[in-house]
Design an enzyme around this catalytic site. Structure first.
Site, PDB file in Angstrom:
ATOM      1  N   GLY A 123      28.780  15.289  38.307  1.00  0.00           N
ATOM      2  CA  GLY A 123      27.858  15.180  39.574  1.00  0.00           C
ATOM      3  C   GLY A 123      28.229  15.722  40.923  1.00  0.00           C
ATOM      4  O   GLY A 123      29.065  16.767  40.835  1.00  0.00           O
ATOM      5  N   ALA A 124      28.336  15.121  42.090  1.00  0.00           N
ATOM      6  CA  ALA A 124      28.781  15.238  43.297  1.00  0.00           C
ATOM      7  C   ALA A 124      28.958  13.835  43.726  1.00  0.00           C
ATOM      8  O   ALA A 124      28.324  13.129  43.768  1.00  0.00           O
ATOM      9  CB  ALA A 124      28.212  16.029  43.969  1.00  0.00           C
TER      10      ALA A 124
ATOM     11  N   GLU B  50      32.625   5.568  42.854  1.00  0.00           N
ATOM     12  CA  GLU B  50      31.478   4.775  43.368  1.00  0.00           C
ATOM     13  C   GLU B  50      30.685   4.211  42.071  1.00  0.00           C
ATOM     14  O   GLU B  50      30.610   5.261  40.912  1.00  0.00           O
ATOM     15  CB  GLU B  50      30.521   5.741  43.992  1.00  0.00           C
ATOM     16  CG  GLU B  50      29.083   4.724  44.661  1.00  0.00           C
ATOM     17  CD  GLU B  50      28.335   5.615  45.583  1.00  0.00           C
ATOM     18  OE1 GLU B  50      28.264   6.800  45.368  1.00  0.00           O
ATOM     19  OE2 GLU B  50      27.420   4.994  46.069  1.00  0.00           O
TER      20      GLU B  50
ATOM     21  N   GLU C  54      25.096  15.577  49.980  1.00  0.00           N
ATOM     22  CA  GLU C  54      26.534  14.866  50.085  1.00  0.00           C
ATOM     23  C   GLU C  54      27.114  14.900  51.634  1.00  0.00           C
ATOM     24  O   GLU C  54      27.787  13.972  52.038  1.00  0.00           O
ATOM     25  CB  GLU C  54      27.680  15.633  49.207  1.00  0.00           C
ATOM     26  CG  GLU C  54      27.023  15.400  47.622  1.00  0.00           C
ATOM     27  CD  GLU C  54      26.782  14.125  47.158  1.00  0.00           C
ATOM     28  OE1 GLU C  54      27.312  13.343  47.616  1.00  0.00           O
ATOM     29  OE2 GLU C  54      26.048  14.297  46.217  1.00  0.00           O
TER      30      GLU C  54
ATOM     31  N   HIS D 205      25.610  12.163  53.615  1.00  0.00           N
ATOM     32  CA  HIS D 205      26.007  11.020  53.254  1.00  0.00           C
ATOM     33  C   HIS D 205      27.471  10.774  54.072  1.00  0.00           C
ATOM     34  O   HIS D 205      27.761   9.652  54.251  1.00  0.00           O
ATOM     35  CB  HIS D 205      26.662  10.937  51.824  1.00  0.00           C
ATOM     36  CG  HIS D 205      25.627  10.461  50.716  1.00  0.00           C
ATOM     37  ND1 HIS D 205      25.053   9.405  50.874  1.00  0.00           N
ATOM     38  CD2 HIS D 205      25.537  11.078  49.637  1.00  0.00           C
ATOM     39  CE1 HIS D 205      24.326   9.149  50.075  1.00  0.00           C
ATOM     40  NE2 HIS D 205      24.652  10.071  49.037  1.00  0.00           N
TER      41      HIS D 205
END
Ligand SMILES: [Zn+2]
Length: 891
Positions: A299-300, A166, A336, A339
């Site tokens: 991050g994640a 991303e 997450e 998401h």
């Protein structure tokens, strides 16, 4: 995505890490947005052809750091064409053909546009076709595309690979239509060494051993999804699983660490059931893996069915990790996982609507924490997320959370606190206004209507309006389509026995006084809450312009933004402020934090004198809530950094010490309790801050405990390790610094390595700072830590210049290692460590930062941040000094 590797929670540091990113905004011009339609969705690629299915073969070579690949893409040609244009970045494409070799294409790569144009001798007719490509990709040392991470083990250094795509880096692995509206199914086959575990979006369908010691791992097709959600991780990994209502939840780690994922595994199973219900649609994949990556990215990332986390954000080891780390782990996990629906199942149509993914997931992480761990008081303790957005959003370089995104350098700049935190705060305010159940019903409609497809913000408002019967777009538009912060000016007037509250609306801005300018006025429809101190339920009203409402008896202290739920600032008139100040101790901690934060914001904006805030902080009790003291700690910490090399610093530090020591003395060094209560966390923050403020007792005690820890690690509880280690780092002499590096080097635990390297990097001693900078060029450090450590050397304010010289001198080496974004992302952020004209000029003249559109955006934000710091320094520090001299702290 969750891209911030937070080390310390002070506002200025987070700003420095994240950078100050902006677009020149379309002030005041609300751009009413349309519901999703593929054809009108912005983007760069022509929509002549769309992919429906990718069948991808990859063979990564972990030594050569390349991956041989081939793919067959089923496409639908929508109008007759000779040409296909798709994305490719840093790929070598050897061959492109169509319809089983019926035609071979001429291939033209455009490295700048990151596209490949395939031109065929004969036009492709409308209808389905099959495109075949052979290509070679690079395995990067930085977290974009396919990357490698080297990590230490008992058996020596090992290497694994993973992906981070991303917003737009799938094109670095395989040629593809790399924009979120081009959804397709993906079937991967990957060739890896036989002792590797390969993990992707879907469970493994089969493995075939090859004669050369490798194996082919075949994954079935994913559901329809955007390319940025593709994932591949492979290495000497292990996996533990749990069943969650028919879905296999897995923890994937490097060998020997999977059990440390137990906390995340149990919570993931609970969250999955809760989200299934909340969203009203079942998680659609057969499995969900949580993958711990020991480096390469910080991050994640919410890849569908295979979420990747920087290792210390997922794993929890009670022997070395404070219990409180579970709060951070839960929060990232909940983010997450949200998401998987908001982002993955229903995807933002284009990056101008990124806030829809991120604002929502950031809101849901707190909502889920309140659901499962109410004792953490996540909204109260996370108050600073909104404060950060409010302070950036008051600037000239702010941007609407829905903003035009011209290219991917600009898309990268959208991953900022305005997108995440203003989005989060706005959704919270909206849910509060619409009602929890009605809001959830709207979300369920939204999910059902857009599953496996895309949506815009307009689609969400429509779904919420349908479910609630209330007007949403007009309120929402004023917060999402224009930048800026509403300021409510509140005052009470007595009308005999009764009291009335007047509310007026303005735009709240923080503009450096030397800029000598103002920002255009804006208007909002603000859902406002008000309440008398002690009241249980607030009064609600929708403020459009100004209002005057009944407010109890004459003299009642009426607080605006009751419970700190709204996204706006409040300035109280003299009379009301006096009444509220008297009742400060009777407010809830939420209201006290909000009152203090607004008060400080008025100082920053030049609307109040620092004495106003200092007077309030002076009345706080040593036993006040953690969030309240955290607010004060943050301000003192920021002022202290601003006061470096200034005559005011000694008195300021002495004053801050005198205010904070009684709080630490009340808590003591050795608290009882579970170790994740607020006292434990506040204790650690106080020790760390008092160390920065050079409190001799705190420094000595930390050093004593560290020495004992070196002899017997069990003597220092995990809850204190971070703070004690940091104080030792800041005050380090050569032997302490060496001891910290020995600890970092011998540990195979990422959280410990991060802790010790960061502590070493905070050393005040110049020679040690020099050594840390040199270390960032060596292979010893994972690239994930490099930017953070350079920043840490500068952030205390002692070695900013040294770090800046280092960055300039080693720009090429750092860029090669950290990735092409280093000059235009890291450098402008880094420069916000300064607060003087000379360094603003240096940044303006730093050409590499100006090379991309995104870099120019980052630079203008950083320049404004420097000017605001300079202004505060010149205006507030002398006034604070005078106030301190007139109000010596009681011993
Ligand atoms: Zn996210």
């Amino acid at each position: 995505m969750n891209s911030i590797l937070k080390k310390r929670r002070s506002t200025s540091q987070i700003i420095a890490v994240l950078g100050l990113i902006a677009l020149s905004s379309l002030s005041g011009t609300a751009r009413a947005e349309q519901p999703f339609s593929f054809d009108t969705t912005p983007g760069k690629l022509p929509k002549i052809a769309v992919p429906t299915h990718y069948s991808i073969e990859l063979a990564p070579d972990l030594q050569a750091l390349t991956a041989e690949g081939s793919e067959v893409v089923d496409i639908e040609v929508r109008e007759t064409t000779w040409r296909l244009e798709l994305n490719a970045a840093n790929l070598a494409i050897a061959e492109a053909s169509i319809d089983d070799g019926a035609q071979r294409a001429e291939i033209a790569l455009d490295p700048k546009a990151e596209t490949a144009t395939l031109t065929f001798p004969t036009a492709l007719a409308k209808g389905p076709h099959r495109l075949r490509l052979a290509f070679t990709a690079k395995i990067n040392p930085f977290g974009r595309g396919l990357f490698f991470a080297d990590y230490p083990t008992e058996a020596g250094s090992k290497r694994m690979i993973s992906t981070q795509l991303e917003p737009a880096d799938a094109r670095r692995i395989f040629p593809c239509w790399d924009e979120p509206a081009f959804k397709a199914t993906f079937a991967l086959t990957v060739t890896v060494p036989q002792d590797f575990l390969a993990v992707s979006n879907m469970p493994i369908a089969k493995e075939e051993p090859l004669a050369d010691g490798r194996k082919r791992v075949v994954f079935p097709p994913t559901p329809k999804m955007s390319s940025y959600l593709f994932v591949l991780s492979a290495g000497e990994l292990e996996r533990i699983t749990a069943d969650a209502g028919g879905v296999t939840v897995g923890i994937v780690t490097t060998k020997g660490k999977a059990e440390k994922g137990r906390f995340a595994l149990e919570n993931a199973a609970k969250l999955l059931a809760w989200y299934n219900d909340y969203f009203g649609s079942k998680y659609p994949l057969p499995k969900l893996d949580l993958i711990a990556v020991p480096g390469g990215f910080g991050g994640a990332m919410e890849n569908w069915g295979g979420i990747t986390f920087f290792e210390s954000r997922l794993l929890f080891d009670p022997a070395t990790t404070p219990d409180s780390a579970r709060r951070r782990i839960f929060s990232v996990l909940a983010h997450e996982m949200a998401h998987q629906w908001f982002g993955d199942l229903v995807t933002t149509a284009w990056w101008d609507n990124l806030w829809l993914n991120e604002g929502f997931a950031s809101w849901m992480q707190e909502k889920a924490a309140e659901q499962f761990y109410p004792q953490w008081k996540s909204w109260l303790n996370g108050y600073n997320q909104k404060q950060l957005a409010l302070s950036l959003d008051a600037r000239r370089t702010s941007h609407p959370i829905q903003q035009p995104v011209a290219d991917h350098s600009v898309a990268m700049t959208a991953f900022d606190p305005i997108t995440y935190n203003k989005g989060q705060a706005f959704i919270r305010m909206l849910e509060n206004y619409l009602g929890e159940d009605a809001f959830r019903d709207g979300i369920r409609h939204f999910m059902a209507a857009h599953a496996y497809s895309n949506a815009t913000t307009a689609d969400l408002w429509q779904a919420l309006e349908r479910a609630t019967g209330k007007q949403v777009s007009a309120i929402a538009g004023s917060f999402t389509e224009q930048e800026g912060v509403p300021l409510l000016i509140a005052e009470t007037v007595c009308d005999g026995e009764a009291q009335r509250l007047t509310l007026k609306q303005e735009r709240f801005t923080i503009i450096p006084s030397q800029a000598n300018a103002s920002l255009p006025p804006l208007k909002w429809q603000v859902p406002v809450t008000t309440g008398k101190i002690g009241a249980r339920e607030p009064q609600k009203l929708l403020l459009d312009g100004s209002a005057e409402i009944a407010a109890g008896k004459c003299g009642d202290a009426v607080k605006v933004n009751f419970s700190d739920i709204g996204y706006y600032r409040v300035e109280y008139g003299e009379r009301l402020r006096a009444a509220l100040t008297k009742q400060l101790a009777q407010m809830t901690p939420e209201d006290r934090v909000n009152f203090l934060a607004d008060d400080w914001a008025m100082v920053q904006a030049g609307r109040a004198e620092p004495a106003s805030y200092l007077g309030l902080a002076d009345t706080l009790q040593a036993n006040d809530a953690r969030a309240v003291w955290d607010q004060v700690l943050n301000i003192f910490g920021a002022l202290d950094r601003l006061a470096r090399e200034r005559p005011e610093q000694p008195a300021l530090e002495a004053y801050a010490r005198a205010k904070l020591r009684p709080v630490l003395d009340r808590l003591g060094w050795d608290g009882s309790g579970a170790g994740d209560d607020d006292d434990t966390l506040l204790r650690a923050s106080l020790i760390s801050t008092l160390g920065d403020l050079r409190d001799p007792d705190t420094v000595n005690e930390a050093r004593r405990r560290f020495a004992a820890f070196l002899n017997d690690p069990k003597s220092l509880s995990p809850a204190l390790r971070e703070a004690v280690t940091r104080v030792v780092g800041v005050s380090a002499r050569r032997e302490d610094y060496d001891a910290l590096l020995v600890l970092a080097r011998k540990s195979t635990e990422t959280n410990e390595r991060v802790r010790y390297y960061y502590a070493a990097a905070s050393a005040r001693d110049g020679a040690l700072a020099q050594d840390t900078l040199a270390l960032t060029l060596t292979k010893e450090l994972p690239s994930t830590l490099v930017n953070g450590l350079i920043n840490e050397v500068a952030a205390s304010g002692w070695h900013r210049e040294l770090a800046w010289e280092f960055v300039q001198k080693n720009l090429a080496a750092l860029t090669a290692r950290q990735g092409p974004d280093f000059p235009h992302e890291f450098v402008p952020n880094f420069m916000t460590n300064f607060s003087d004209e000379a360094h603003a000029e240096a940044l303006k003249n730093f050409a590499p930062a100006q090379e991309t559109l995104g870099g120019r955006v980052m630079t203008s934000r950083a320049l404004e941040a420097i000017a605001i710091s300079a202004d505060l320094k010149a205006r507030a520090l002398p006034a604070i000094d005078a106030w301190i001299k007139a109000h010596p702290a009681k011993p």
